[in-house]
Design an enzyme around this catalytic site. Structure first.
Site, short mmCIF file in Angstrom:
data_model
loop_
_atom_site.label_atom_id
_atom_site.label_comp_id
_atom_site.label_asym_id
_atom_site.label_seq_id
_atom_site.Cartn_x
_atom_site.Cartn_y
_atom_site.Cartn_z
N GLY A 1 33.46 40.73 25.28
CA GLY A 1 34.64 40.76 26.13
C GLY A 1 34.74 39.49 26.94
N GLN B 1 37.50 33.71 33.44
CA GLN B 1 36.21 33.11 33.06
C GLN B 1 36.38 31.76 32.37
OE1 GLN B 1 34.95 36.96 31.07
NE2 GLN B 1 32.93 36.17 31.67
N CYS C 1 26.89 39.67 31.26
CA CYS C 1 28.18 38.97 31.38
C CYS C 1 28.01 37.53 30.91
CB CYS C 1 28.62 38.99 32.84
SG CYS C 1 30.19 38.16 33.12
N LEU C 2 29.00 37.04 30.18
CA LEU C 2 28.92 35.66 29.69
C LEU C 2 28.92 34.66 30.85
CD1 LEU C 2 31.32 35.91 26.61
CD2 LEU C 2 28.82 35.96 26.63
N HIS D 1 34.90 46.19 32.95
CA HIS D 1 34.17 44.98 33.35
C HIS D 1 35.12 43.77 33.31
CE1 HIS D 1 30.46 42.27 32.94
NE2 HIS D 1 31.45 41.47 32.58
N GLU D 2 35.92 43.67 32.26
CA GLU D 2 36.81 42.50 32.12
C GLU D 2 37.95 42.54 33.13
OE1 GLU D 2 35.59 40.22 30.54
OE2 GLU D 2 34.13 41.39 29.38
N HIS E 1 37.13 41.18 36.45
CA HIS E 1 37.19 39.71 36.55
C HIS E 1 38.55 39.26 37.08
CE1 HIS E 1 33.47 38.18 34.87
NE2 HIS E 1 33.56 38.94 33.78
#
Lengths: 435, 168
Positions: free
Chosen positions: B46, B51, B92-93, B134-135, B138
């Site tokens: 995701g 990000q 998380c990335l 989660h996304e 952001h």
């Protein structure tokens, strides 16, 4: 969001349990799915769980009332037990992360079982160890059938073989002496800060004190060195082709021995055969990196009519398909993938390939029969039966190689047993064809 | 297509609040494509526009094993369908290498616009529900580390800052 490493590890272990592939084939694909910094952990979890699986499966069986219906659940339990018993991951983290992996695999209903088994294992660790310590599968960390075969074949050496099979293997290099001498390469390694020692038998071998990635080796991409176990390096030494000879590598993939033959004697005319096209690609890559060339043929060594031009070979290397029970430390998934009944089938196939290869050999020529098995059924017994039925075949295996004694003398041929921080388990017989 | 740079915690730009997309244009479709490419290359399951330093309400998700279920959401809105809590160790990335347990509602409905600006809605549970929530966090400047103790968060921050300094 990033992907769960343990979920990927569990998928791989489940595939091994269902015999759907090997670590060598499955792991690279899974590595692409996790972030770079998680790859070492993924690798350790998969190799470690496979290495200790015979022991972990016994523990799981003691703690489960019945075998889980879903292989992924069995895989997660092995993965969790491995982390608890053999890693420095804190116990609570090992359990919660494994349960989490179950969730990310959509196994929410199994989280209770997994959590319960792992907590039980933790609580009763000593008691379980005590109960199971008398079980040979537990103490040898080998599946029962293989433990029995090794014990029967090597009564005095079995415990050493088990120990070596369970240890981490050393990283050994073969120096391409067409490009650089072993002494000069040792010097280069020292300058790079890598500690290494020359191998005792192979004149072109170097063992690193600590394994490193090939990228860290000076001149690797330029083909100065290749990664190859010392025992595997003895094949070319034993075959010892002369300048200009016509040589066949009958089961060539991944091509390490083909490259070695050409490095040792660059003027030979080498045909490298393998039955699998995609494995032949590996041979090509290795030859290209070392700057060598051979005729690559995708064919079945036991069916020469399909590819052979009728010109006999001066020398043949027959590195036969085998149980790989001498290289378990490098491929611990063998403990999960092999079955007792495979051994007889492999021996039959080995005899067949040996018989059909013999016809490709010139009178006066020599053939090296090699396996990376430690089981006489695949080794001396196959070759002894062949010699008994073949009038122009005789065993000519030297007791000394490069002036050194190099293994256990067998009724026919020589067996190398896997050694902690030494070479892999290999079998070699040098056969001569009468003029 | 282009692979975009992913911002890393504690970059202050990850704390910005993304603006709704007024009209879906070719530029947004290009951004979706680039975000998918960036997510698959990372690799991740995701990614939110924040990000990659674009302050618009756009996220992409694909939890499949083989990259076969790409989902793109523009102006996503989340409605909780089941209050029951689901625990998951999230990574998380933008917080590479760290995993912490986060609790979220187990089942949600997401309403959003697709790449052609058409409204659609899906229901999600399990990993998909975790990932989408989660996304969408952001887009409001929120990271999964905000759900854990300040002590742990600061430890992660200093470890990441250290590795960022090493790379610089």
């Amino acid at each position: 969001m990033s992907r769960d490493v343990r979920a990927e590890a569990a998928r791989i272990i489940a595939a091994l349990l269902e015999e759907q592939g090997s670590l060598a084939r499955l792991l690279p694909k899974a590595e692409d799915k996790v972030e770079e910094r998680d790859r070492a952990l993924l690798r350790e979890l998969c190799y470690g769980s496979a290495r200790y699986a015979p022991r972990l499966q016994l523990i799981a069986a003691k703690l489960l009332r019945r075998k889980p219906g879903d292989t992924l659940v069995s895989a997660l339990i092995l993965l969790g037990l491995y982390q608890l018993e053999y890693t420095r991951i804190p116990d609570h983290a090992a359990i919660s992360a494994t349960v989490n992996a179950a969730r990310s695999l959509g196994l929410d209903r199994a989280t209770g079982v997994i959590n319960g088994v792992l907590r039980n294992a933790l609580r009763n660790s000593e008691q379980l160890q005590r109960k199971l310590s008398g079980n040979p599968q537990f103490s040898s960390i080998h599946p029962a059938w293989l433990q029995q075969r090794i014990k029967a074949a090597w009564p005095d050496r079995a415990s050493g073989i088990f120990r070596a099979n369970n240890a981490n293997p050393p990283m050994t290099l073969r120096v391409n002496t067409c490009k650089i001498s072993r002494a000069d390469y040792l010097q280069q390694l020292a300058e790079t800060g890598l500690s290494a020692e020359p191998c005792p038998v192979s004149p072109v071998g170097i063992t690193l004190v600590e394994p490193v990635s090939v990228g860290a080796l000076p001149g690797f991409t330029e083909g100065l060195v290749s990664v190859q176990d010392e025992s595997a390096q003895l094949a070319a030494l034993l075959l010892n082709p002369l300048p200009g000879e016509k040589v066949l590598d009958a089961c060539a993939a991944p091509g390490g021995k083909s490259c070695h033959l050409l490095e040792q004697q660059p003027t030979i005319e080498l045909s490298a055969l393998d039955i699998e096209e995609n494995r032949l690609d590996r041979v090509r890559e290795n030859l290209d990196r070392c700057g060598l060339s051979a005729q690559l043929i995708c064919a079945d060594a036991s069916a020469p009519e399909a590819w052979w031009d009728g010109q006999q070979f001066d020398r043949i290397l027959l590195d036969a398909p085998c149980s790989a029970t001498g290289v378990i430390r490098r491929n611990p998934d063998i403990k999960l993938l092999r079955r007792d009944e495979d051994i007889a089938e492999l021996a039959r196939l080995q005899g067949e390939i040996l018989r059909s290869s013999w016809g490709l050999l010139k009178p006066g020529g020599s053939l090296v029969y090699a396996t990376c098995s430690v089981l006489p059924t695949e080794n001396s017994e196959v070759v002894a039966a062949f010699i008994a039925e073949t009038v122009d075949a005789s065993d000519n295996t030297p007791e000394l190689l490069n002036g050194k004694s190099w293994g256990e003398k067998q009724p026919v041929g020589i067996q190398l047993l896997p050694q902690n921080s030494g070479g892999d388990g290999f079998y070699y017989a040098l056969l001569s064809k009468a003029e | 297509m282009a692979k975009l740079e992913i911002l890393e915690f504690p970059d202050p730009r990850l704390r910005e609040v993304a603006k709704p997309v007024a009209e879906v244009t070719d530029a947004h479709r290009q951004l979706l494509d680039d975000m998918f490419e960036t997510m698959y290359a990372a690799p991740g399951i995701g990614l939110a526009a924040i990000q990659v330093n674009v302050q618009e309400r756009i996220v992409v998700v694909d939890i499949s094993e083989d990259g076969s279920e790409p989902l793109g959401f523009i102006n996503p809105e989340i409605e909780v369908l089941e209050e029951e809590i689901h625990q998951y160790d999230e990574g998380c990335l933008s917080v590479p290498g760290f995993y912490e347990t986060v609790e979220r509602p187990r089942k949600v409905r997401i309403k959003a616009l697709d790449r052609n600006g058409e409204p659609f809605a899906i229901e999600a549970e399990g990993l998909l529900a975790v990932c989408i929530q989660h996304e969408v966090d952001h887009l409001d400047g929120k990271l999964f580390v905000d759900y854990i103790s300040p002590l742990k968060r600061n430890r992660i921050r200093s470890k990441l800052e250290k590795s960022q300094r090493r790379r610089a």
